[in-house]
Design an enzyme around this catalytic site. Structure first.
Site, PDB file in Angstrom:
ATOM      1  N   GLY A 233       0.861  -1.184   0.000  1.00 45.39           N
ATOM      2  CA  GLY A 233       0.000   0.000   0.000  1.00 45.39           C
ATOM      3  C   GLY A 233       0.896   1.233   0.000  1.00 45.39           C
ATOM      4  O   GLY A 233       2.111   1.137  -0.172  1.00 45.39           O
TER       5      GLY A 233
ATOM      6  N   GLY B 177       3.923   1.086   2.575  1.00 46.81           N
ATOM      7  CA  GLY B 177       4.997   0.172   2.177  1.00 46.81           C
ATOM      8  C   GLY B 177       5.772   0.708   0.983  1.00 46.81           C
ATOM      9  O   GLY B 177       7.003   0.659   0.953  1.00 46.81           O
TER      10      GLY B 177
ATOM     11  N   ALA C 125      -4.878  12.283   7.133  1.00 43.44           N
ATOM     12  CA  ALA C 125      -4.866  13.436   8.035  1.00 43.44           C
ATOM     13  C   ALA C 125      -5.875  14.493   7.623  1.00 43.44           C
ATOM     14  O   ALA C 125      -6.594  15.044   8.459  1.00 43.44           O
ATOM     15  CB  ALA C 125      -3.468  14.046   8.065  1.00 43.44           C
TER      16      ALA C 125
ATOM     17  N   HIS D 136       2.218  27.986 -20.004  1.00 39.96           N
ATOM     18  CA  HIS D 136       3.168  27.111 -20.682  1.00 39.96           C
ATOM     19  C   HIS D 136       4.564  27.599 -20.353  1.00 39.96           C
ATOM     20  O   HIS D 136       4.819  28.800 -20.404  1.00 39.96           O
ATOM     21  CB  HIS D 136       2.927  27.169 -22.197  1.00 39.96           C
ATOM     22  CG  HIS D 136       3.889  26.345 -22.970  1.00 39.96           C
ATOM     23  ND1 HIS D 136       3.771  24.981 -23.081  1.00 39.96           N
ATOM     24  CD2 HIS D 136       5.004  26.684 -23.657  1.00 39.96           C
ATOM     25  CE1 HIS D 136       4.764  24.520 -23.816  1.00 39.96           C
ATOM     26  NE2 HIS D 136       5.534  25.527 -24.179  1.00 39.96           N
TER      27      HIS D 136
END
Lengths: 471, 469
Positions: free
Chosen positions: B181, B184, B321, B448
């Site tokens: 996940g 990890g 959070a 750009h």
């Protein structure tokens, strides 16, 4: 073989229809059963379904055109067929009023370019990077779809957005705060953004408001009275804005024609008389307040009035009856219509079996009907055969009024505003109560004065102490 | 109930991003608030979570740029790497922010109580030191802790949780990570960057299993190129600790039954999820409903006990959070009598971010979720390869993917995998939150050369007219 499609009689009483909206555009495929267009009839907007298959080759009557039954509205046939002869024939029938609708389809924009971008092999990647570098050297030179396709797609997008910003009536909606998505959803559902209360930032109308309005109107605006949003002026306004008065002949819509015909007939044939009574609504208001504190969706005051009326009708069956000349038809069920004000008219959708239903069930049936009525989507089954009708103008501050009986009923209850009023109570003391005046119009052929008065007396008694309905 | 003056209008248990934000909001709305914290102010996020991990990732990015410096002709002595300095940099960031939270609480006149707390009644919080505090409302924001795997109990020396890995002062030679996940994978990125041999084991059949396959594929490919190894569809079933190191036993199903294998490592990181901290809080005794440890809440995050609210990792929403902070705001605004029409956080308006390199960011539905729910959708993608700035900074891996409803054109979701995805996602999220349509983003002028042009082009692709691909 190409065919001319005529305006059909979509309801038994229909004599002409106005094309409200074309659902297909020229060049579209049409299958048997597909909705070709929506037609506004006496009181409802009906779907015109195609009985033939093929391509919609030509639209002969545009949106807003009124067509008599039998008048040509479109030609359906095989792709590429020569229909010049048919067009000439049709146009001579229509007195040259052909005005094909021009609706830029979203399909065009989607066809202008594919959605998915696939990952490419390494070799092609290098080639593309080269091309990219060259593109960067020339500022703003589109190398994708052709300029023409781009322009068409942008036009389609722009036209789509402009179309969405129009209310069903056609007037532009500048000044209504609504998200682009909400505008699109409202336009699709045929809802007027001005009638929808916004819960987004700064009162903006957002998706959930449109969905709620489309589903039931529950929770969007407290539907206390059928007159609804139109009755309330914006906060701070004293009067609606001034409109320029002009000399003009406004064409009478099918709905207005029907209202004129039915209500004239009712007034002229039924000998109307009127009974007025004042009712202290404190108990009902408190019951409603308590109920709404517990429920997720608020129940309207009208649902309460309809239930009280049903319970009074159960004690006075002659008020729930229809004049039949030789007989008076008493009805085994109490079906109550509630008058709903529309943009350009009036309709009374009916809640069936008000006696067998509780207030909550009546309201759950009523709100979707009101939303349908405002969207112009009521079917004849929705508004026909009310045995009794309630009309509430309290939202406009009207103290009392007399209404015209809505056939086939023999009575109609006109409800005024609830006002805090000084009254003298049982102990001869001055007190303040929430007083509401109602006026019952009765058809003297069916209901005699004493009977009508007894009904009204009992209606008042039930409203002032609802527990009496149990006795 | 007799007229009683409570010590506080609101007592918050837990000072993480859920708790401290809720307390500050409460104070802004005129409520007298207190925060009770048993560990360090700022909770997991600031001390052993988001902040130090992002600091480590930044250090890893810096270290990786050594290769680019060498390509410029510089001679770099990689042998001089002192990981403890990397570790200290992460602690400096954590400490600075933790002090910052204390300062903010003081500035907003919120009482900060350093102790462990439990609920003793609907309006009572009892502290370990024996004192009780009374509050009109109580907010449980006690967060979560790393889940343990049977056979892999944390000793934070050889079997590490995310906390242990963040507090590591030296590098192992070989690290096995259980769980692919976002936690990890972020640690896999950091460790691999600093030269650790990393092997990631995943129980499901895809690395980053919650992402769409094509999105996860971009990150997996980049990691493999850097030498990270992956084993999917495998469960870690046992651990041997020997003098030579650790032996991790894996099992995976194959045609003949179960295949067994062993991975050797010096340390193992277990990153298989987080468990809510709701034990011993006194919640059940007050009638608060719990389901697998998570608190059941209704509108405004109120529990079955009307004066008790719960937010953040203790409720079953996404354990992020910013979700905790938003939930805290919703609950507190309701307590202050200013309930917003938003009764709960809308899950389709939560941005999710993964700070691997390339980054992944998403909002709304991805294809996986849309298919699960049976939603009608159309996909439009635009590759980073087609974005000028990406080519200029040599970060051409990745793409922007937009999902929209075919009929209403409602923006259903966006996923971005590539450089700066975690910043770029906010334009798409704003578009969805404000109920804009794809054409609104597609027709806005984007500067750009920026990576944001990739977002614009993806929305143009949704409208069928992307220009640069």
């Amino acid at each position: 073989m190409a065919e001319i499609l005529p305006m059909l009689a979509l309801s038994p009483t229909m004599e002409e229809g106005v094309i409200a909206r074309w659902a297909k555009a020229e060049g579209d495929d049409v299958a048997s059963g597909d909705v070709l267009c929506e037609v506004e009839t006496d009181k409802a907007v009906m779907d015109y379904e195609s009985t033939v298959e093929g391509k919609l080759l030509k639209i002969l009557a545009g949106e807003g055109d009124a067509c008599a039954i039998g008048e040509p509205i479109a030609i359906v046939g095989a792709e590429g067929e020569d229909i010049e002869g048919l067009i000439a024939e049709a146009q001579s029938q229509r007195e040259g009023k052909a005005k094909p609708a021009k609706k830029k389809e979203k399909a065009e924009a989607e066809q202008a370019g594919e959605g998915e971008q696939e990952a490419e092999a390494e070799g092609e990647q290098a080639k593309k990077e080269e091309k990219e570098k060259q593109k960067k050297e020339e500022p703003t030179k589109p190398a994708g779809p052709s300029a023409e396709e781009l322009a068409r797609a942008r036009e389609a997008a722009g036209a789509q957005q402009r179309a969405q910003q129009r209310a069903p009536g056609g007037a532009p909606l500048a000044g209504v705060k609504a998200s682009p998505l909400a505008r699109k959803l409202a336009a699709e559902a045929g809802l007027d953004l001005r009638r929808i209360s916004g819960s987004g930032p700064d009162g903006r109308v957002v998706k959930r408001d449109v969905e709620a309005a489309a589903a039931a109107g529950v929770g969007v605006k407290p539907a206390a009275v059928s007159a609804g949003a139109a009755a309330e002026l914006p906060a701070g306004a004293v009067l609606p804005p001034v409109v320029t008065l002009t000399d003009e002949a406004v064409k009478v819509s099918p709905m207005r024609k029907t209202i004129a015909q039915r209500l004239s007939e009712s007034k002229f044939s039924a000998p109307h008389y009127y009974l007025t009574i004042a009712i202290a609504m404190d108990e009902i208001l408190e019951a409603r307040r308590q109920l709404n504190a517990q429920l997720a969706g608020k129940v309207s005051l009208n649902a309460f009035l309809m239930k009280m009326a049903a319970m009074a009708l159960a004690r006075h069956p002659v008020v729930n009856a229809t004049w039949g000349g030789e007989t008076i038809q008493r009805h085994g069920r109490v079906d109550i219509g509630l008058a709903v004000a529309l943009d350009d008219g009036l309709v009374a959708p009916v809640v069936r079996d008000c006696l067998g239903k509780g207030v909550i069930a009546i309201d759950r049936d009523l709100q979707p009907l009101i939303a349908k009525a405002r969207a112009g989507k009521l079917t004849p089954q929705d508004y026909a055969e009310a045995t009794f009708t309630v009309s509430n103008l309290g939202n406009y501050g009207i103290d009392e009024f007399t209404a015209i009986i809505n056939p086939p009923g023999s009575a109609i209850l006109a409800v005024g505003q609830i006002a805090r009023t000084p009254v003298v109570d049982e102990d001869d003391e001055l007190t303040i109560r929430s007083m509401m005046k109602v006026t019952l119009s009765c058809d003297h052929r069916v209901i005699d004065g004493a009977e009508g008065a007894a009904f009204l007396r009992d209606f008042k008694a039930i409203c002032e102490a609802p527990v009496r309905a149990l006795y | 109930m007799a007229e009683k003056d409570y010590d506080y209008d609101l007592i918050v248990i837990g000072s993480g991003p859920g708790g401290y934000v809720a307390a500050i909001r409460a104070s802004q709305l005129g409520l007298r608030a207190a925060v009770v914290e048993k560990d360090k102010p700022g909770g997991v996020c600031l001390n052993i979570g988001c902040i130090p991990s992002k600091a480590l990732i930044h250090q890893a990015d810096l270290y990786r740029s050594v290769a680019s410096l060498e390509a410029m002709g510089l001679k770099v002595d990689r042998g001089g790497l002192d990981y403890s300095k990397v570790f200290q940099a992460s602690r400096r960031a954590a400490d600075r922010l933790s002090k910052g939270v204390q300062f903010l609480l003081k500035k907003n006149k919120i009482d900060y109580v350093q102790d462990r707390a439990a609920l003793a009644g609907p309006h009572e919080v009892k502290l370990d030191d024996g004192k009780t505090l009374s509050g009109r409302f109580i907010l449980a924001a006690t967060g979560s802790r790393p889940r343990e795997l049977k056979g892999f109990e944390f000793d934070e020396k050889s079997v590490l949780s995310s906390t242990g890995l963040l507090m590591m002062e030296d590098l192992p030679k070989r690290l096995v990570i259980l769980g692919s996940g976002y936690i990890g994978m972020e640690f896999a990125y950091v460790m691999n960057a600093f030269g650790v041999e990393v092997h990631v084991v995943e129980m499901l059949d895809q690395v980053l299993p919650l992402e769409d396959a094509d999105v996860a594929g971009v990150v997996e490919k980049a990691f493999r190129k850097r030498g990270v190894q992956f084993t999917v569809s495998s469960k870690a079933v046992g651990l041997d600790k020997t003098d030579a190191g650790l032996r991790v036993h894996l099992e995976s199903p194959d045609e003949r039954g179960t295949k067994k294998s062993v991975l050797e490592a010096d340390r193992v990181l277990v990153a298989v999820g987080r468990a809510p901290n709701t034990e011993g809080l006194g919640l059940e005794e007050l009638g608060v409903q719990l389901d697998k440890g998570f608190v059941t809440t209704g509108d405004y995050y109120q529990t079955a006990c009307a004066s008790v609210f719960a937010i953040g990792d203790v409720v079953p929403s996404l354990a992020l959070a910013h979700v905790a902070s938003k939930e805290g705001e919703i609950a507190v605004e309701y307590m202050a009598g200013r309930a917003s029409p938003l009764r709960r956080v809308d899950p389709t308006l939560i941005p999710t971010v993964i700070f691997t390199e390339p980054q992944i960011a998403g909002m709304g539905c991805n294809e996986r979720l849309a298919k699960e729910r049976g939603l009608a959708y159309e996909v439009a993608t635009f590759p980073y390869r087609g974005v000028g700035k990406a080519a200029a900074i040599e970060q051409v891996d990745g793409f922007v993917k937009v999902l929209h409803e075919p009929r209403t054109r409602e923006i259903l979701g966006t996923t971005i995998v590539g450089a700066e995805a975690t910043e770029l996602i906010h334009e798409a999220l704003l578009a969805r939150q404000a109920e804009l349509l794809p054409e609104d983003v597609a027709t806005m002028i984007h500067a750009h050369p920026t990576l944001s042009e990739g977002v614009m082009e993806a929305f143009r692709a949704a409208e069928g007219w992307s220009v640069h691909a």
